[in-house]
Design a protein around this motif. Structure first.
Motif, PDB file in Angstrom:
ATOM      1  N   ASN A  14      -2.852   3.422   5.326  1.00  0.00           N
ATOM      2  CA  ASN A  14      -3.614   3.354   4.076  1.00  0.00           C
ATOM      3  C   ASN A  14      -2.695   3.097   2.893  1.00  0.00           C
ATOM      4  O   ASN A  14      -3.036   2.347   1.980  1.00  0.00           O
ATOM      5  N   ARG A  15      -1.523   3.697   2.924  1.00  0.00           N
ATOM      6  CA  ARG A  15      -0.561   3.502   1.834  1.00  0.00           C
ATOM      7  C   ARG A  15      -0.152   2.030   1.725  1.00  0.00           C
ATOM      8  O   ARG A  15      -0.103   1.465   0.635  1.00  0.00           O
ATOM      9  N   ASP A  18      -2.964   0.047   0.249  1.00  0.00           N
ATOM     10  CA  ASP A  18      -3.075   0.298  -1.195  1.00  0.00           C
ATOM     11  C   ASP A  18      -2.052  -0.532  -1.967  1.00  0.00           C
ATOM     12  O   ASP A  18      -2.366  -1.117  -3.007  1.00  0.00           O
ATOM     13  N   ALA A  22      -3.122  -3.622  -4.419  1.00  0.00           N
ATOM     14  CA  ALA A  22      -2.701  -3.512  -5.814  1.00  0.00           C
ATOM     15  C   ALA A  22      -1.883  -4.731  -6.237  1.00  0.00           C
ATOM     16  O   ALA A  22      -2.097  -5.291  -7.316  1.00  0.00           O
ATOM     17  N   SER A  64      -4.633  -1.429 -14.491  1.00  0.00           N
ATOM     18  CA  SER A  64      -5.261  -0.562 -13.484  1.00  0.00           C
ATOM     19  C   SER A  64      -4.559  -0.706 -12.136  1.00  0.00           C
ATOM     20  O   SER A  64      -4.303   0.291 -11.445  1.00  0.00           O
ATOM     21  N   SER A  65      -4.253  -1.932 -11.758  1.00  0.00           N
ATOM     22  CA  SER A  65      -3.570  -2.174 -10.484  1.00  0.00           C
ATOM     23  C   SER A  65      -2.152  -1.618 -10.514  1.00  0.00           C
ATOM     24  O   SER A  65      -1.675  -1.075  -9.505  1.00  0.00           O
ATOM     25  N   GLY A  67      -1.252   0.972 -12.211  1.00  0.00           N
ATOM     26  CA  GLY A  67      -1.430   2.419 -12.057  1.00  0.00           C
ATOM     27  C   GLY A  67      -1.645   2.806 -10.604  1.00  0.00           C
ATOM     28  O   GLY A  67      -1.072   3.788 -10.109  1.00  0.00           O
ATOM     29  N   THR A  68      -2.474   2.034  -9.902  1.00  0.00           N
ATOM     30  CA  THR A  68      -2.709   2.297  -8.476  1.00  0.00           C
ATOM     31  C   THR A  68      -1.409   2.147  -7.690  1.00  0.00           C
ATOM     32  O   THR A  68      -1.093   2.986  -6.835  1.00  0.00           O
ATOM     33  N   LEU A  69      -0.652   1.099  -7.990  1.00  0.00           N
ATOM     34  CA  LEU A  69       0.616   0.874  -7.307  1.00  0.00           C
ATOM     35  C   LEU A  69       1.588   2.026  -7.555  1.00  0.00           C
ATOM     36  O   LEU A  69       2.209   2.543  -6.623  1.00  0.00           O
ATOM     37  N   MET A  71       0.912   5.158  -8.501  1.00  0.00           N
ATOM     38  CA  MET A  71       0.437   6.385  -7.839  1.00  0.00           C
ATOM     39  C   MET A  71       0.715   6.342  -6.346  1.00  0.00           C
ATOM     40  O   MET A  71       1.116   7.344  -5.750  1.00  0.00           O
ATOM     41  N   THR A  72       0.511   5.177  -5.746  1.00  0.00           N
ATOM     42  CA  THR A  72       0.713   5.040  -4.303  1.00  0.00           C
ATOM     43  C   THR A  72       2.188   5.172  -3.939  1.00  0.00           C
ATOM     44  O   THR A  72       2.530   5.830  -2.950  1.00  0.00           O
ATOM     45  N   THR A  75       3.746   9.071  -5.172  1.00  0.00           N
ATOM     46  CA  THR A  75       3.088  10.335  -4.858  1.00  0.00           C
ATOM     47  C   THR A  75       3.959  11.178  -3.937  1.00  0.00           C
ATOM     48  O   THR A  75       4.747  10.640  -3.147  1.00  0.00           O
TER      49      THR A  75
END
Length: 168
Positions: A14-15, A18, A22, A64-65, A67-69, A71-72, A75
């Motif tokens: 999943n990572r 993501d 992204a 937004s992308s 930010g997703t990148l 966070m992924t 984390t």
């Protein structure tokens, strides 16, 4: 005997997905922003230029992308679970690969004959239908679509050599 872990061998996490999605969205957003800037993305004396709003939509999408990148990647508990198992991936590929072939075939023989082949193939391969059921459907559906689009609505769709020989 196959166990549950055998069926769900790692394909991609999943990572990883993501990160890939992204990055793809960031690429699309960058393309939108660049093209919007090319046609004008500023505020002119008479109002916004034609690329003004698409530029800012692309910018929001890019941020937004990003930010997703972030966070992924950063984390403390990355989601390394399996995105899809091999059986699920196989099911997707059973549809994806013939669909790609269909789209490519449209360029060479036109949408109507490519559709006949596509429908017949799926009815035979995945539907396990017999020829007496396949033929009327595989011929009838594109024929109805041809009459509807080409004759009634006068909407030209991609045609191949057979339609050209018939004068369409």
């Amino acid at each position: 005997m196959a166990t549950e872990t055998d069926k769900s061998e790692n394909t991609v996490s999943n990572r990883s997905m993501d990160v890939i999605v992204a990055l793809l969205f960031m690429g699309v957003a960058a393309l939108v922003m660049a093209d919007s800037w090319r046609i004008g993305a500023r505020w002119a004396s008479d109002g916004p230029q034609s690329g003004y709003f698409p530029f800012y939509v692309g910018l929001i999408m890019f941020i937004s992308s990003l930010g997703t990148l972030a966070m992924t990647l950063f984390t403390k508990t990355p989601d390394r679970s399996n995105f899809v198992d091999r059986e699920q991936l196989g099911s997707v590929l059973k549809v994806l690969v013939p669909t790609i072939a269909y789209v490519i075939l449209i360029n060479f023989i036109g949408i109507y004959f490519a559709s006949m082949i596509f429908i017949a193939f799926f009815m035979w391969w995945l539907g396990k239908y017999k020829l007496p059921v396949i033929l009327p459907v595989a011929i009838g559906v594109p024929l109805v679509l041809f009459v509807m689009f080409e004759i009634w609505f006068l909407v030209p769709l991609p045609k191949g050599p057979i339609e050209s020989a018939l004068g369409y």
